[in-house]
Scaffold this motif. Sequence first.
Motif, PDB file in Angstrom:
ATOM      1  N   GLU A 229       0.833  -1.204   0.000  1.00  0.00           N
ATOM      2  CA  GLU A 229       0.000   0.000   0.000  1.00  0.00           C
ATOM      3  C   GLU A 229       0.869   1.257   0.000  1.00  0.00           C
ATOM      4  O   GLU A 229       0.543   2.248  -0.665  1.00  0.00           O
ATOM      5  N   ARG A 230       1.981   1.209   0.726  1.00  0.00           N
ATOM      6  CA  ARG A 230       2.872   2.366   0.717  1.00  0.00           C
ATOM      7  C   ARG A 230       3.460   2.576  -0.679  1.00  0.00           C
ATOM      8  O   ARG A 230       3.590   3.709  -1.146  1.00  0.00           O
ATOM      9  N   GLU A 359     -12.270   3.026  -0.951  1.00  0.00           N
ATOM     10  CA  GLU A 359     -12.042   1.804  -0.173  1.00  0.00           C
ATOM     11  C   GLU A 359     -13.192   1.554   0.787  1.00  0.00           C
ATOM     12  O   GLU A 359     -13.609   0.405   0.977  1.00  0.00           O
ATOM     13  N   GLY A 409      -4.435   0.483   4.410  1.00  0.00           N
ATOM     14  CA  GLY A 409      -4.192   1.488   3.383  1.00  0.00           C
ATOM     15  C   GLY A 409      -4.728   2.851   3.761  1.00  0.00           C
ATOM     16  O   GLY A 409      -4.071   3.881   3.556  1.00  0.00           O
ATOM     17  N   GLU A 412      -2.491   4.447   6.338  1.00  0.00           N
ATOM     18  CA  GLU A 412      -1.247   4.951   5.765  1.00  0.00           C
ATOM     19  C   GLU A 412      -1.464   6.302   5.102  1.00  0.00           C
ATOM     20  O   GLU A 412      -0.654   7.207   5.240  1.00  0.00           O
ATOM     21  N   ARG A 413      -2.553   6.439   4.383  1.00  0.00           N
ATOM     22  CA  ARG A 413      -2.816   7.713   3.705  1.00  0.00           C
ATOM     23  C   ARG A 413      -3.055   8.828   4.716  1.00  0.00           C
ATOM     24  O   ARG A 413      -2.560   9.949   4.560  1.00  0.00           O
TER      25      ARG A 413
END
Length: 473
Positions: A229-230, A359, A409, A412-413
């Motif tokens: 995801e990164r 998502e 995900g 992370e964002r």
Amino acid sequence: MSRVEPVKRWGKRQGAWLWARAERMLRVLHDDLWTWRADPLPPSVWLRWFPHGVVLLAAFGVLVGDAAQLGDNGGIEPGFAFLIAVAQAGAMALALWRPVAAWWLSMAGMLVGAFAVRAEMVPGGYEFTWPWTAAGLIGHLFVMLLLALRVRTRVSLEALALTALTTYLVQGVMGAANYLPTGQLAVILFTVVVVLGIALRGRREARDELAEQTTLTAEERARRTLLEERGRIARELHDVVAHHMSVISIQAQVAPLLVENPSDELKENLAGIRQNALEALTELRRVLGVLRAEHPDALDGTEGGGTAAPHAPQPTLDRLDALVENIRAAGLAVTADSSGLRRPLPPGVELSAYRIVQEALSNVLRHAPGASAEVHLIHLPIGLRVVVTNTRPLHTPAPSQGAGHGLLGMRERVAMLDGTLTAQSLPDGGYQVAAFLPVDAPDLPTDAPDLPADDPDPPPDLFPDPSTEDDAP
């Protein structure tokens, strides 16, 4: 030199080798069996102290039965018989915590009892079960089983071999005048319980190892998903950053043409800016090439397994209506609205907001069949709040192997932008994903409208961060 000398030397070497091997075996037996280490029986998960209670109850039965058998039928003085019974029953209780020491105590009780009974035996008298009494045999069975459950297989087999050897020496070599032999039956039963204990111990160890491997596999899968995801986020942001760097390069090249008689110092500085922008753009493309080489089939934000062009423009909130229409076409009833004064947002914020909505709606499709969803964007002076809420599902969702990975995900964002994210179940059975993406506050007009008073959501900086969350709505 005669031929006898080499034979003698060979014989001496063989003797030395055999002696060293025997000494090593005795040292192993000493290390394994001459110990007071604790190997406690773990409490049961279902009934915490049930196995301990069973063993202690059986030990009480062995105490009563062995004392009566040795005193009444064996001809031993009642007080001495009771002490022998206490040793054999106490070995059962001790085996719950120190099985090796309990084995020694049980063997000692058997030997003392066997020699005491043998002294009272006379030809033609009462035939006594010897060398193992019935109660002593039961007690030693418990000790051997607990020993095999708690210690290594080699130690269990050593204890079994020494038990069989002792039984053979007492019954087969020493013997007695008049008795019912129990040695053969005892050795067979001891072998059975040791094999059973070793099998149960191996099964427990295999189950523990499988659980450990499952945990490691889940952690590795989560770590790999996080890294992927990164990488995906980095590939997406590359297009945003590359665009700005290209604009800086073009503006630095055009700026001298817009100034009448620019100085040499200005031209040099602008040329340096353009050169740095071009070098940064080259490095960005190189990094992107590495990321795409590691993930050649990586998704470009398309759910359901679709792929996008390698250099397709990254989506923004302007394409949110199209995303909602696609989700509706997939069978989910979804509505979208916004509040607050909308203003230009950094491309990274718009891209992250779009992906979070994408998502979250995908999770509703997968995990909440029959539910409806609502997307609400709240434009604040200090950032953007994204709230995706769904109702209670009408049908049972299909099993999913990716529970929790969508949240990785999104987290992370949000973390990349120093924001906050909450994902939690609602009292009515629904689910809510709420994210706050901060933005540096620009110079706003004084008449900018505030957040509507009827908005039920609290300020974004007051959201708790639950420690455990589920990907499923």
